[in-house]
Design a protein around this motif. Structure first.
Motif, PDB file in Angstrom:
ATOM      1  N   SER A  68       0.819  -1.197   0.000  1.00 59.12           N
ATOM      2  CA  SER A  68       0.000   0.000   0.000  1.00 59.12           C
ATOM      3  C   SER A  68       0.866   1.266   0.000  1.00 59.12           C
ATOM      4  CB  SER A  68      -0.920  -0.093   1.217  1.00 59.12           C
ATOM      5  OG  SER A  68      -1.295   1.155   1.633  1.00 59.12           O
ATOM      6  N   LYS A  69       1.914   1.268   0.817  1.00 59.79           N
ATOM      7  CA  LYS A  69       2.822   2.437   0.856  1.00 59.79           C
ATOM      8  C   LYS A  69       3.453   2.653  -0.520  1.00 59.79           C
ATOM      9  CE  LYS A  69       3.283   4.060   5.012  1.00 59.79           C
ATOM     10  NZ  LYS A  69       3.454   5.454   5.279  1.00 59.79           N
ATOM     11  N   GLY A  70       3.877   1.543  -1.143  1.00 61.88           N
ATOM     12  CA  GLY A  70       4.543   1.641  -2.448  1.00 61.88           C
ATOM     13  C   GLY A  70       3.644   2.283  -3.488  1.00 61.88           C
ATOM     14  N   THR A  71       2.368   1.935  -3.429  1.00 60.04           N
ATOM     15  CA  THR A  71       1.428   2.482  -4.416  1.00 60.04           C
ATOM     16  C   THR A  71       1.121   3.942  -4.119  1.00 60.04           C
ATOM     17  OG1 THR A  71       0.452   0.296  -4.477  1.00 60.04           O
ATOM     18  CG2 THR A  71      -0.809   2.050  -5.509  1.00 60.04           C
ATOM     19  N   ARG A  72       0.973   4.260  -2.846  1.00 60.39           N
ATOM     20  CA  ARG A  72       0.532   5.623  -2.505  1.00 60.39           C
ATOM     21  C   ARG A  72       1.672   6.629  -2.438  1.00 60.39           C
ATOM     22  NH1 ARG A  72      -0.981   5.745   2.375  1.00 60.39           N
ATOM     23  NH2 ARG A  72      -0.948   3.554   2.903  1.00 60.39           N
ATOM     24  N   GLU A  73       2.858   6.154  -2.042  1.00 60.04           N
ATOM     25  CA  GLU A  73       3.921   7.124  -1.763  1.00 60.04           C
ATOM     26  C   GLU A  73       5.088   7.086  -2.742  1.00 60.04           C
ATOM     27  OE1 GLU A  73       5.045   7.025   2.404  1.00 60.04           O
ATOM     28  OE2 GLU A  73       2.975   6.597   2.952  1.00 60.04           O
ATOM     29  N   LEU A  74       5.099   6.099  -3.630  1.00 63.60           N
ATOM     30  CA  LEU A  74       6.200   6.039  -4.594  1.00 63.60           C
ATOM     31  C   LEU A  74       5.638   6.236  -5.990  1.00 63.60           C
ATOM     32  CD1 LEU A  74       8.202   3.008  -3.126  1.00 63.60           C
ATOM     33  CD2 LEU A  74       8.720   5.437  -2.903  1.00 63.60           C
ATOM     34  N   PRO A  75       6.469   6.704  -6.926  1.00 67.96           N
ATOM     35  CA  PRO A  75       5.966   6.930  -8.282  1.00 67.96           C
ATOM     36  C   PRO A  75       5.902   5.623  -9.075  1.00 67.96           C
ATOM     37  CG  PRO A  75       8.282   7.529  -8.141  1.00 67.96           C
ATOM     38  CD  PRO A  75       7.869   7.121  -6.756  1.00 67.96           C
ATOM     39  N   ASP A  76       5.184   5.665 -10.167  1.00 68.45           N
ATOM     40  CA  ASP A  76       5.144   4.501 -11.049  1.00 68.45           C
ATOM     41  C   ASP A  76       6.373   4.570 -11.945  1.00 68.45           C
ATOM     42  OD1 ASP A  76       4.069   2.167 -12.086  1.00 68.45           O
ATOM     43  OD2 ASP A  76       3.123   3.250 -13.734  1.00 68.45           O
ATOM     44  N   GLN A  90       3.640  15.302 -13.266  1.00 67.50           N
ATOM     45  CA  GLN A  90       3.857  13.883 -12.975  1.00 67.50           C
ATOM     46  C   GLN A  90       2.598  13.112 -13.348  1.00 67.50           C
ATOM     47  OE1 GLN A  90       4.762  13.029  -8.855  1.00 67.50           O
ATOM     48  NE2 GLN A  90       6.129  11.365  -9.468  1.00 67.50           N
ATOM     49  N   ILE A  91       2.803  11.963 -14.000  1.00 67.66           N
ATOM     50  CA  ILE A  91       1.671  11.147 -14.445  1.00 67.66           C
ATOM     51  C   ILE A  91       1.790   9.785 -13.776  1.00 67.66           C
ATOM     52  CG2 ILE A  91       0.545  10.094 -16.456  1.00 67.66           C
ATOM     53  CD1 ILE A  91       1.768  12.353 -18.164  1.00 67.66           C
ATOM     54  N   THR A  92       0.750   9.381 -13.057  1.00 67.91           N
ATOM     55  CA  THR A  92       0.800   8.118 -12.304  1.00 67.91           C
ATOM     56  C   THR A  92      -0.451   7.303 -12.580  1.00 67.91           C
ATOM     57  OG1 THR A  92       1.926   9.381 -10.562  1.00 67.91           O
ATOM     58  CG2 THR A  92       1.202   7.167  -9.996  1.00 67.91           C
ATOM     59  N   PRO A  93      -0.367   6.325 -13.486  1.00 73.09           N
ATOM     60  CA  PRO A  93      -1.546   5.481 -13.719  1.00 73.09           C
ATOM     61  C   PRO A  93      -1.887   4.703 -12.452  1.00 73.09           C
ATOM     62  CG  PRO A  93       0.191   5.064 -15.340  1.00 73.09           C
ATOM     63  CD  PRO A  93       0.794   5.904 -14.267  1.00 73.09           C
ATOM     64  N   ARG A  94      -3.160   4.487 -12.192  1.00 76.28           N
ATOM     65  CA  ARG A  94      -3.549   3.671 -11.037  1.00 76.28           C
ATOM     66  C   ARG A  94      -3.836   2.259 -11.516  1.00 76.28           C
ATOM     67  NH1 ARG A  94      -7.609   6.906  -6.971  1.00 76.28           N
ATOM     68  NH2 ARG A  94      -6.086   8.445  -6.279  1.00 76.28           N
ATOM     69  N   ALA A  95      -3.257   1.280 -10.804  1.00 77.93           N
ATOM     70  CA  ALA A  95      -3.512  -0.114 -11.163  1.00 77.93           C
ATOM     71  C   ALA A  95      -4.980  -0.420 -10.883  1.00 77.93           C
ATOM     72  CB  ALA A  95      -2.609  -1.019 -10.336  1.00 77.93           C
ATOM     73  N   ASN A  96      -5.526  -1.310 -11.643  1.00 79.80           N
ATOM     74  CA  ASN A  96      -6.915  -1.768 -11.465  1.00 79.80           C
ATOM     75  C   ASN A  96      -7.929  -0.624 -11.533  1.00 79.80           C
ATOM     76  OD1 ASN A  96      -5.778  -4.284 -10.913  1.00 79.80           O
ATOM     77  ND2 ASN A  96      -5.547  -3.731  -8.747  1.00 79.80           N
ATOM     78  N   ALA A  97      -7.604   0.418 -12.275  1.00 78.22           N
ATOM     79  CA  ALA A  97      -8.582   1.497 -12.475  1.00 78.22           C
ATOM     80  C   ALA A  97      -8.392   1.999 -13.901  1.00 78.22           C
ATOM     81  CB  ALA A  97      -8.345   2.635 -11.480  1.00 78.22           C
TER      82      ALA A  97
END
Ligand code: NDP
Length: 679
Positions: free
Chosen positions: A113-121, A637-644
């Motif tokens: 969860s931290k990796g997805t919310r706090e780190l970039p893709d 910054q562009i960050t695609p969300r997984a599963n969305a």
């Protein structure tokens, strides 16, 4: 013949050629598994980690690694019954399993969860803001973190065969560094089972995790400056590793987590009638008995106001009477055996030393009558409470790694702090008080000696996660004797596996390196409003520069009326004129930002779905009635969300006035569809 444990090395299960030595069930002494003293080719494992695991991991972005961790956590979560059953054989009760097995899997979920919310893709992580290094703005500095192309060797202790592995593995994996896990012999069978299930799942890239079920001999000889070792265990082994040539001369980074004589301090304000007194006693009993006290975070020293020492001993003694020591698999058991008979010998030896300056006030170190188990075959000990005077040395030096704690009296807050510091650095302390002043004084005094401090009182007790539970999001590690590491701590522990480098470059090059638009870098205006672009079409640097708009006195008055914000600087000319910063009526900052939105927004339905906030908003120059403003918005910054089917876009927004001075700067945060669907 019981199973011989295998190592997972270089993509295959390695089986030693001999029969190995038996590993005993902590309760019955029966052989659970066998472990050979002959291990796989450790040099080959290091090469494989560097050559296969590392490149595979580094080809994934932080988000892809986080997604793999989450899938793995879900997979293991479905298998906990099997892990719990085997875990009982290490001496763990049901409650202990919640810490070791469930807590380990929880660490994976947390890092995912931290990796997805706090780190970039991305695979590069920018650290902090851009530093402007030149007057013209063509030369900037940006710190970046990159994955080290080495291996993370994790040498674990016997007490947490699952959590010990997963809490170290998760941050290394997220950092893009492959792990080689060396479990402690006594309980290696549980670690082996979990690794077997991980390998079978196929959820991790090959080479990301190897298991060394065998002696670590020679392992460090093959490590170099891009490799690290995270060790948990005895201070003695820790000292040997610190002196290893690979560490002293070879640049191997070593993290040690060894003895920690954690303390719990009862505040000077507390009386036996306060809820905090009962909380203190309850917590001490919990910490003495969870994992039979074989916890790096357990409370070894109970530091209490001297005049209350007798009452604390009585309260703890009363509670210890209801502890049921016995077969850990049985429902009513509240404390199991130690992990092995050797450990019982070690604990008794340590208690013997402690008794040099302390007296046993509750329990008998030599005697234990476990329920439903054989006291000779199982590694059982009774909980033992000792009482020592402040001047005694042993309680501050000897770690009895079992259900043993010493009550020590203090006469002033300063003395309590000094006693705590005599542990020479610990993982965690508790301060149990209802007095905010005492809390501040004690925390300030204890903090330099501790990695974590729990302030426990009647208000947080119900929801507190407790003294002994390290949390993935908070620092786990302590200074000095505790080893000086920071194994957990959210993204802090991820970046320990990465190299921080200061990159000096032009803004365009800094943008290319970080994947994040840097102020001063080229902007791209291709005539299409960036709000008309889907995530697939949008590029970092895509810009819209608005036209100008004048902010009239009437606008300011209407905004004040509409919002109710009639602060004098916007409504009262005389008072505003006397304001030393404004010298007259100025526009509300929020009016400026609202007008800016009106200037940059493209109103037609399109791929931009929502605005979910602003970051870093600063009002830099007052906007006076009659000033004009314009805004430039740039995709940062562009960050695609997984599963969305959408992702996040961070936009750099600069509002300036007619003189070109910035009046407001901020980041606009939007959700944008991945693909464009024409209305
Ligand atoms: P050890 O230091 O003996 O072992 C810890 C780990 O290090 C094990 O995996 C062990 O492997 C490995 N190891 C041992 N020697 C070497 C070496 N020369 N090079 C590399 N790795 C090595 O500690 P124990 O687990 O036996 O525990 C002993 C005592 O340490 C406990 O009784 C307790 O006092 C303390 N301890 C403290 C902890 C804390 O965090 N505060 C945690 C655990 C223990 P192997 O098992 O194969 O020997």
């Amino acid at each position: 013949m019981t199973a011989l444990l295998e190592s997972y090395a270089q993509g295959a299960w390695y089986r030693a050629p001999d029969e190995g030595m038996p590993l005993a069930d902590a309760t019955t002494g029966e052989t659970v598994a066998r472990l050979s003293g002959t291990g796989p080719d450790v040099a080959g494992m290091v090469d494989y980690g560097r050559g296969v695991g590392g490149p595979a991991l580094r080809s994934l972005t932080f988000h892809e690694r986080a997604a793999a961790l989450k899938s793995l956590a879900k997979h293991l979560n479905a298998l906990t019954a099997e892990f719990h059953a085997l875990s009982h054989r290490t001496g763990a009760t049901r409650r202990d399993n919640a810490f070791d097995v469930d807590g380990g899997i929880g660490s994976l979920f947390s890092y995912a969860s931290k990796g997805t919310r706090e780190l970039p893709d991305d695979t590069v992580l920018a650290d902090g803001a851009v530093e402007r290094l030149s007057r013209g703005g063509t030369f900037v500095g940006q710190h970046v973190y990159t994955s080290r192309p080495g291996v993370a060797v994790q040498i674990n202790a016997f007490n947490f065969p699952v959590w010990g592995m997963l809490e170290k593995f998760a941050p290394a994996f997220l950092a893009g560094v492959p792990s080689i896990v060396k479990p402690a012999s006594q309980t290696a069978y549980l670690t082996e089972l979990v690794v077997r299930r991980i390998v079978e799942s196929g959820l991790l890239p090959e080479g990301a995790l190897q298991l060394l079920a065998g002696p670590p001999s020679g392992l460090l000889d093959h490590l170099g400056p891009q490799d690290s070792v995270a060790f948990t265990g005895s201070a003695e082994t820790g000292a040997k590793l610190r002196a290893h040539p690979a560490v002293v001369h070879g640049g191997v980074r070593l993290g040690v987590e060894a003895d920690s004589l954690n303390c719990s301090v009862l505040g000077p304000d507390v009386t036996p009638h306060d809820p905090e007194f009962a909380l203190f006693a309850d917590q001490l009993v919990t910490e003495m008995t969870v994992k039979a006290g074989q916890k790096c975070t357990a409370i070894r020293r109970a530091i209490v106001p001297d005049h209350l020492a007798g009452e604390v001993v009585a309260a703890v003694g009363e509670r210890l009477e209801s502890v049921v020591v016995g077969d850990p698999a049985q429902e009513g058991t509240t404390m199991g055996p130690l992990a092995a008979l050797d450990q019982r010998t070690e604990v008794r030896k340590a208690v013997h030393r402690l008794l040099g300056s302390a007296e046993a006030v509750v329990g008998d170190p030599e005697r234990c009558s476990p329920v439903g188990a054989d006291p000779q075959r199982g590694a059982f000990v009774s909980p033992l409470l000792l009482r020592a005077e402040g001047g005694a040395d042993e309680p501050h030096e000897v770690e009895a790694f079992g259900p043993v704690s010493t009550v020590i009296g203090y006469r002033s807050t300063q003395e309590a702090v000094e006693l705590a510091a005599r542990g020479r650095g610990s993982l965690v302390a508790s301060v149990v008080t209802a007095d905010p002043g005492a809390a501040r004084e004690l925390v300030a005094g204890l903090a330099p000696w501790h990695g974590r401090i729990l302030v426990l009182d009647r208000d947080d007790a119900q929801e507190s996660t407790g003294h002994g539970a390290p949390l993935p999001v908070l620092v786990h590690g302590g200074p000095g004797r505790a080893g000086g590491g920071e194994e957990l701590g959210g993204i802090r522990s991820v970046v320990h596996h990465m190299q921080r480098t200061a990159v000096q470059a032009s803004p365009d090059m800094a943008t290319a390196v970080t994947g994040r638009w840097t102020p001063g870098a080229r902007r791209r205006d291709d005539g299409v409003h960036p709000f008309r672009k889907s995530l697939a079409e949008l590029r970092i640097g895509d810009t819209v520069a608005s036209g100008r708009r004048t902010v009239g006195l009437e606008d300011i008055g209407r905004f004040a009326e509409l919002t109710g914000d009639t602060f004098y600087a916007h409504t009262d000319p005389e008072a505003a004129a006397a304001n030393p910063l404004f010298g007259g009526i100025v526009a509300h900052g929020y009016l400026v930002v609202s007008m800016a939105a009106g200037l940059f927004v493209d109103p037609v339905p399109g791929p931009v779905l929502a605005n979910f906030g602003v970051d870093n908003l600063r009002f830099l120059t007052p906007v006076k009635a009659g000033d004009s403003i314009a805004v430039t918005l740039t995709a940062k910054q562009i960050t695609p969300r997984a599963n969305a089917d959408y992702g996040e876009v961070r936009w750099d927004a600069v509002v300036d006035n007619a003189e070109g001075s910035p009046v407001a700067t901020y980041d606009v945060l939007t959700l944008v569809a991945k693909e464009r669907t024409e209305a």
